[in-house]
Motif scaffolding. Sequence first.
Motif, PDB file in Angstrom:
ATOM      1  N   VAL A 120       2.505  -7.941 -27.675  1.00 62.28           N
ATOM      2  CA  VAL A 120       1.343  -8.234 -26.827  1.00 62.28           C
ATOM      3  C   VAL A 120       0.405  -7.033 -26.909  1.00 62.28           C
ATOM      4  O   VAL A 120       0.741  -5.988 -27.454  1.00 62.28           O
ATOM      5  CB  VAL A 120       1.750  -8.475 -25.352  1.00 62.28           C
ATOM      6  N   SER A 121      -0.771  -7.178 -26.324  1.00 70.40           N
ATOM      7  CA  SER A 121      -1.707  -6.060 -26.283  1.00 70.40           C
ATOM      8  C   SER A 121      -1.281  -5.059 -25.215  1.00 70.40           C
ATOM      9  O   SER A 121      -0.524  -5.390 -24.291  1.00 70.40           O
ATOM     10  CB  SER A 121      -3.115  -6.558 -25.976  1.00 70.40           C
ATOM     11  N   ARG A 122      -1.778  -3.843 -25.322  1.00 72.67           N
ATOM     12  CA  ARG A 122      -1.483  -2.836 -24.305  1.00 72.67           C
ATOM     13  C   ARG A 122      -2.023  -3.267 -22.944  1.00 72.67           C
ATOM     14  O   ARG A 122      -1.401  -3.032 -21.908  1.00 72.67           O
ATOM     15  CB  ARG A 122      -2.093  -1.492 -24.698  1.00 72.67           C
ATOM     16  N   ALA A 123      -3.178  -3.923 -22.947  1.00 76.55           N
ATOM     17  CA  ALA A 123      -3.774  -4.392 -21.696  1.00 76.55           C
ATOM     18  C   ALA A 123      -2.874  -5.410 -21.006  1.00 76.55           C
ATOM     19  O   ALA A 123      -2.704  -5.391 -19.776  1.00 76.55           O
ATOM     20  CB  ALA A 123      -5.147  -4.992 -21.959  1.00 76.55           C
ATOM     21  N   THR A 124      -2.281  -6.312 -21.804  1.00 74.05           N
ATOM     22  CA  THR A 124      -1.374  -7.311 -21.221  1.00 74.05           C
ATOM     23  C   THR A 124      -0.129  -6.638 -20.646  1.00 74.05           C
ATOM     24  O   THR A 124       0.340  -6.996 -19.552  1.00 74.05           O
ATOM     25  CB  THR A 124      -0.968  -8.344 -22.279  1.00 74.05           C
ATOM     26  N   ALA A 125       0.429  -5.662 -21.371  1.00 70.88           N
ATOM     27  CA  ALA A 125       1.597  -4.935 -20.876  1.00 70.88           C
ATOM     28  C   ALA A 125       1.269  -4.235 -19.561  1.00 70.88           C
ATOM     29  O   ALA A 125       2.082  -4.202 -18.628  1.00 70.88           O
ATOM     30  CB  ALA A 125       2.073  -3.930 -21.908  1.00 70.88           C
ATOM     31  N   SER A 126       0.056  -3.674 -19.477  1.00 71.03           N
ATOM     32  CA  SER A 126      -0.370  -3.006 -18.252  1.00 71.03           C
ATOM     33  C   SER A 126      -0.461  -3.987 -17.081  1.00 71.03           C
ATOM     34  O   SER A 126      -0.070  -3.682 -15.952  1.00 71.03           O
ATOM     35  CB  SER A 126      -1.727  -2.339 -18.473  1.00 71.03           C
ATOM     36  N   LEU A 127      -0.960  -5.195 -17.339  1.00 71.52           N
ATOM     37  CA  LEU A 127      -1.044  -6.218 -16.294  1.00 71.52           C
ATOM     38  C   LEU A 127       0.344  -6.592 -15.769  1.00 71.52           C
ATOM     39  O   LEU A 127       0.534  -6.817 -14.575  1.00 71.52           O
ATOM     40  CB  LEU A 127      -1.751  -7.464 -16.828  1.00 71.52           C
ATOM     41  N   VAL A 128       1.325  -6.662 -16.674  1.00 75.76           N
ATOM     42  CA  VAL A 128       2.696  -6.978 -16.258  1.00 75.76           C
ATOM     43  C   VAL A 128       3.225  -5.898 -15.320  1.00 75.76           C
ATOM     44  O   VAL A 128       3.823  -6.193 -14.279  1.00 75.76           O
ATOM     45  CB  VAL A 128       3.619  -7.120 -17.486  1.00 75.76           C
ATOM     46  N   ILE A 129       3.019  -4.640 -15.681  1.00 74.88           N
ATOM     47  CA  ILE A 129       3.500  -3.531 -14.854  1.00 74.88           C
ATOM     48  C   ILE A 129       2.848  -3.550 -13.478  1.00 74.88           C
ATOM     49  O   ILE A 129       3.496  -3.255 -12.469  1.00 74.88           O
ATOM     50  CB  ILE A 129       3.220  -2.185 -15.574  1.00 74.88           C
ATOM     51  N   ARG A 130       1.586  -3.931 -13.437  1.00 76.51           N
ATOM     52  CA  ARG A 130       0.866  -3.976 -12.162  1.00 76.51           C
ATOM     53  C   ARG A 130       1.060  -5.297 -11.426  1.00 76.51           C
ATOM     54  O   ARG A 130       0.386  -5.561 -10.437  1.00 76.51           O
ATOM     55  CB  ARG A 130      -0.618  -3.706 -12.404  1.00 76.51           C
ATOM     56  N   LYS A 131       2.000  -6.120 -11.939  1.00 77.60           N
ATOM     57  CA  LYS A 131       2.374  -7.391 -11.304  1.00 77.60           C
ATOM     58  C   LYS A 131       1.176  -8.311 -11.108  1.00 77.60           C
ATOM     59  O   LYS A 131       1.022  -8.982 -10.077  1.00 77.60           O
ATOM     60  CB  LYS A 131       3.079  -7.141  -9.955  1.00 77.60           C
TER      61      LYS A 131
END
Length: 356
Positions: free
Chosen positions: A21-32
């Motif tokens: 996935v993109s880094r932005a998508t991974a960041s969204l997952v971490i931020r729930k």
Amino acid sequence: MKNDRKRTKVTLLDVARQANVSRATASLVIRKSPLVGAGTRKRVEEAMHALGYVYNMGAARLRAKRSHTIGVIVPNLTNPFFAELLGGIEAAIDDAGLVMIIANSGDLVSRQSAVMQRMREHGVDGIILCPAAGTGQDLPLLIASWTLPVVQVLRHVTSDLDYAGADYAAGMHQAVDHLASLGHRSVALAVHGPLHSAYQERVESFRQAMTDQGLQMAIIRVPDELAQIADAMHLFVDRPERFTAIVCFNDLVALGMAAGIHDCGLAVGRDISLVGFDDVSDAEAMRPRLTSVSTAPVTIGRNAATLLVERIERPSLPPRRIISPTYLKERQSCQAVSPLATKTGWLRVDGGPQCF
């Protein structure tokens, strides 16, 4: 060796590549974020676990200028009602990826002020506050100057802040109407504690409900300490009128009154009906089981947390109120009035102890 440590540090980009996935998508997952689908979320979480990735909350806080923590201030942590309220708050903020700092004001304005200042110093994103008795209009003005999101819960001091509570008036009418349907014509309200909005709403609603039903009433203050409430039963029996039922300010008062009724040689339900308020889990443990007005503290807690999360995300929202409905949980502590209840005084007919 320093370069080796750098090479072994897992980054968010490593997680994104592992999960495709993109880094932005991974960041969204971490931020729930709710914007990410369940399947993608699962892949990213599995990649984090496999790589041993640890989210740097401190760095994220510096970037976003948020702590992802909220403060919760209540007046009494020993009351089981507040434990249930906190459970509702925690469930809602956990869904939002936040944690809470809990403090006890002791229902003292001075301590409340000190605690709020400490929470500001710790950089909380917002506060859920059950205002201490005696909180004045200076607090809303001070909060406005802080630009800190604050939600009032259970009690309110201003209409300029969000508020989550229960329909105390409807609950008191439900209690009185139920007793009237059982034939009770003389009912007392046992109150305790300091004056605040919830106190005033319950007392005034009791008066109105009793007047609507044309019943004889009295409002009697009992000690604040649970251990002393039982000894205050004389305040109810040393009177010319014969109360056949008592509505209590909350379930803790009802517990003390039940002990006092027993000490007088009387039986809850049979000799005098008893109604609690709030319907905390302990109501089911009492014998006979306590009829109580449920204010659903878990729901109120969730509502307060939802208001705060939305306020943090959208500070310009107008002030909002969420008033939860109440409902009467009918159990064994209320019974129809017996013919003996029309007599003056209190007397057990089986030869047991008397209390006049």
